[in-house]
Design a protein around this motif. Structure first.
Motif, PDB file in Angstrom:
ATOM      1  N   GLY A  97       0.714  -1.148  -0.005  1.00  0.00           N
ATOM      2  CA  GLY A  97      -0.086  -0.045  -0.035  1.00  0.00           C
ATOM      3  C   GLY A  97       0.830   1.251  -0.006  1.00  0.00           C
ATOM      4  N   THR A 282      -2.484   7.774   1.955  1.00  0.00           N
ATOM      5  CA  THR A 282      -3.384   6.739   1.862  1.00  0.00           C
ATOM      6  C   THR A 282      -2.959   5.406   1.486  1.00  0.00           C
ATOM      7  OG1 THR A 282      -3.736   7.145  -0.322  1.00  0.00           O
ATOM      8  CG2 THR A 282      -5.192   8.335   1.147  1.00  0.00           C
ATOM      9  N   VAL A 286      -3.788   2.017   3.876  1.00  0.00           N
ATOM     10  CA  VAL A 286      -4.068   0.716   3.525  1.00  0.00           C
ATOM     11  C   VAL A 286      -3.376  -0.151   4.071  1.00  0.00           C
ATOM     12  CG1 VAL A 286      -2.846   0.538   1.410  1.00  0.00           C
ATOM     13  CG2 VAL A 286      -5.025  -0.572   1.544  1.00  0.00           C
ATOM     14  N   ALA A 291      -8.334  -1.696   2.882  1.00  0.00           N
ATOM     15  CA  ALA A 291      -8.638  -0.785   1.602  1.00  0.00           C
ATOM     16  C   ALA A 291     -10.232  -0.649   1.735  1.00  0.00           C
ATOM     17  CB  ALA A 291      -8.167  -1.298   0.444  1.00  0.00           C
ATOM     18  N   LEU A 294     -11.444   2.843   3.554  1.00  0.00           N
ATOM     19  CA  LEU A 294     -10.856   3.902   2.818  1.00  0.00           C
ATOM     20  C   LEU A 294     -11.456   4.129   1.540  1.00  0.00           C
ATOM     21  CD1 LEU A 294      -7.011   3.429   3.136  1.00  0.00           C
ATOM     22  CD2 LEU A 294      -8.339   5.282   4.181  1.00  0.00           C
ATOM     23  N   SER A 295     -11.699   2.980   0.865  1.00  0.00           N
ATOM     24  CA  SER A 295     -12.213   3.110  -0.460  1.00  0.00           C
ATOM     25  C   SER A 295     -13.930   3.396  -0.287  1.00  0.00           C
ATOM     26  CB  SER A 295     -12.396   1.773  -1.382  1.00  0.00           C
ATOM     27  OG  SER A 295     -10.956   1.653  -1.400  1.00  0.00           O
ATOM     28  N   SER A 335      -9.195   5.826  -2.805  1.00  0.00           N
ATOM     29  CA  SER A 335      -9.524   4.565  -3.196  1.00  0.00           C
ATOM     30  C   SER A 335      -9.131   4.005  -4.539  1.00  0.00           C
ATOM     31  CB  SER A 335     -10.937   4.737  -3.559  1.00  0.00           C
ATOM     32  OG  SER A 335     -11.481   5.785  -4.661  1.00  0.00           O
ATOM     33  N   PRO A 338      -5.541   2.091  -3.196  1.00  0.00           N
ATOM     34  CA  PRO A 338      -5.752   0.991  -2.304  1.00  0.00           C
ATOM     35  C   PRO A 338      -6.789  -0.039  -2.737  1.00  0.00           C
ATOM     36  CG  PRO A 338      -6.142   3.112  -1.233  1.00  0.00           C
ATOM     37  CD  PRO A 338      -5.878   3.391  -2.597  1.00  0.00           C
ATOM     38  N   ASN A 434     -11.121  -6.037   2.445  1.00  0.00           N
ATOM     39  CA  ASN A 434     -10.168  -5.188   3.364  1.00  0.00           C
ATOM     40  C   ASN A 434      -8.758  -5.480   3.003  1.00  0.00           C
ATOM     41  OD1 ASN A 434     -10.683  -3.190   4.886  1.00  0.00           O
ATOM     42  ND2 ASN A 434     -10.300  -4.006   6.803  1.00  0.00           N
ATOM     43  N   ARG A 435      -8.313  -6.576   2.801  1.00  0.00           N
ATOM     44  CA  ARG A 435      -6.870  -6.813   2.426  1.00  0.00           C
ATOM     45  C   ARG A 435      -6.956  -8.040   1.570  1.00  0.00           C
ATOM     46  NH1 ARG A 435      -3.726  -4.308   5.895  1.00  0.00           N
ATOM     47  NH2 ARG A 435      -4.836  -3.700   7.934  1.00  0.00           N
TER      48      ARG A 435
END
Length: 448
Positions: A97, A282, A286, A291, A294-295, A335, A338, A434-435
């Motif tokens: 990230g 960002t 992330v 992510a 954040l997105s 976004s 990430p 998320n990951r």
């Protein structure tokens, strides 16, 4: 246009041709990065870009200038995907990230600064200086590459499938040409329809061939990873919302508000700086928080920042445009990278170059589609609402008022479509993981 006495539709090929060749080269870049030493590939691509820049600088006519731009695009079509592939390869998933955030400064900030910088250069010097100022920098970069760039990507002897190259070139070239011609010729043009149909047919044949080959030229099985597919869709729709508006806002500022090219570019500069500042931040976020959140926040801000553009008028303050455009770019910076990082993390390392090529190609096509849709809607709505020519002679003041209102209607419709793109991206963000992890690809039926 002035130097070579060419029309707007002709000079547009300096951009259209560049985008076409760049889009054609991106799928080929995956094969090149697998087959050739990454250091020499980078140096070769940068040298190609340098040669194209020199050709543009000394061009005695428009044909030579266009040739130089196409040569430049050959180099860019390799270096941009190669940058992402190398960044993803040398950093572990937990730090990608941050790495992609740093790459985001280049990918997001540099093209956004272009309109302001080039406007200033043209106002003070000549168009040739746009290319001349790059030449010494390019020489320095190429020279430094021999000492500082290392070959980090594993290579293997992969056969050249000429048929795949032809299908890819014809397919993506025709598709990008078709969408690029919409603004000039309209959706009903025989040229637009025929090139789009040819593009779709050859891309379908290209994909079918890749899926049936034992060692494909470009691995489309990356879509077996759900996180990658969602991230690619999110990135593509975001590009449609971003690039189309980047084209429409300067037109509004120059045509409706009477600004110069430099002034309109300067209006977008705050948003560009915002994206450049936020990309590394960002990127680190992330790695720490994932992510998805954040997105979602980023897409919400993008949507929120897009709503006011639907209500712009001739007297809308310029600071209003600057502020809400900066909010849009802030949302995109939260976004775009990430989402890309999560998508790439869900692929095994041997598919990173293919994932990068597929993702970038999809975004390139999405950018062309978004621009074509917004420009065509802007043009058609404006044309349909324009007063009759008869009013021009009978009541010229009333004609001018109606003409401005018709033009604004076109911009309102274009920004409304952009808002729909933003809403689609906002909804897609909720499906993002998320990951990402390479096991996501295996679980989906892929192979390491």
């Amino acid at each position: 246009m002035k130097a070579f006495s060419v029309s707007t539709s002709t000079v547009q090929w300096l951009t259209t041709g560049f985008m076409m060749v760049n889009g054609i080269m991106i799928p080929i870049s995956a094969w090149l990065s697998t087959r050739f030493n990454s250091k020499m590939l980078y140096i070769s691509a940068m040298t190609t870009f340098f040669i194209g820049t020199v050709v543009c600088y000394i061009a005695p006519n428009f044909g030579m200038l266009l040739t130089g731009r196409l040569i430049q695009a050959l180099g860019v079509g390799v270096t941009m995907p190669l940058l992402q592939t190398i960044m993803l390869s040398i950093f572990p998933p937990a730090k990608r990230g941050t790495a992609m955030g740093l790459a985001g400064i280049v990918i997001g900030l540099a093209p956004a600064i272009g309109p302001t910088l080039s406007g200033w250069v043209i106002d003070n010097w000549t168009w040739r200086d746009l290319f001349g100022m790059i030449i010494p920098l390019m020489l320095l970069v190429i020279l430094a590459s021999f000492f500082f760039v290392k070959s980090v990507l594993p290579t293997k002897k992969v056969g050249t499938d000429l048929l795949s190259i032809v299908m890819s070139t014809v397919g993506f070239g025709s598709l990008l040409y078709g969408f690029s011609s919409v603004g000039e010729d309209g959706w009903g043009s025989a040229t637009v329809i025929s090139t789009l149909v040819i593009g779709v047919i050859f891309i379908a044949l290209f994909i079918w061939r890749q899926l049936t080959m034992k060692k494909p030229f470009l691995e489309f099985r990356v879509y077996r990873s759900f996180p990658f597919t969602i991230s690619a869709i999110l990135s593509s729709v975001t590009m449609m919302a971003m690039v189309g508006v980047e084209m429409v806002i300067p037109l509004y500022l120059q045509i409706v508000k009477g600004m110069s090219a430099f002034e309109s570019g300067l209006t977008l500069l705050a948003g560009a700086i915002m994206m450049g500042i936020m990309s590394p931040i960002t990127g680190r976020a992330v790695d720490r928080f994932g992510a998805k959140r954040l997105s979602i926040i980023g897409m919400f801000l993008l949507t929120l920042g897009s709503i006011p553009f639907i209500f712009i008028t001739k007297s809308t303050p310029t600071i209003y445009i600057v502020f809400f455009y900066a909010i849009r770019m802030f949302g995109i910076s939260m976004s775009m990278m990430p989402a890309t990082t999560v998508g790439m993390n869900s692929l095994p390392i041997n598919l990173l170059s293919h994932g990068t090529a597929v993702n970038n190609t999809q975004r390139q096509v999405a950018s062309s589609v978004g621009t074509a849709v917004l420009i065509s809607i802007l043009t058609n709505v404006t044309k349909n609402n324009m007063p009759s020519k008869h009013m021009l002679s009978t009541n010229p003041l009333n004609y001018q008022t109606h003409a401005i209102n018709a033009t604004l209607s076109g911009y309102h419709a274009a920004f409304m479509i952009s808002l729909i793109f933003c809403l689609l991206a906002f909804i897609t963000a909720f499906f993002l993981k998320n990951r990402g992890h390479s096991s996501d690809y295996t679980k989906a039926g892929g192979e390491d």
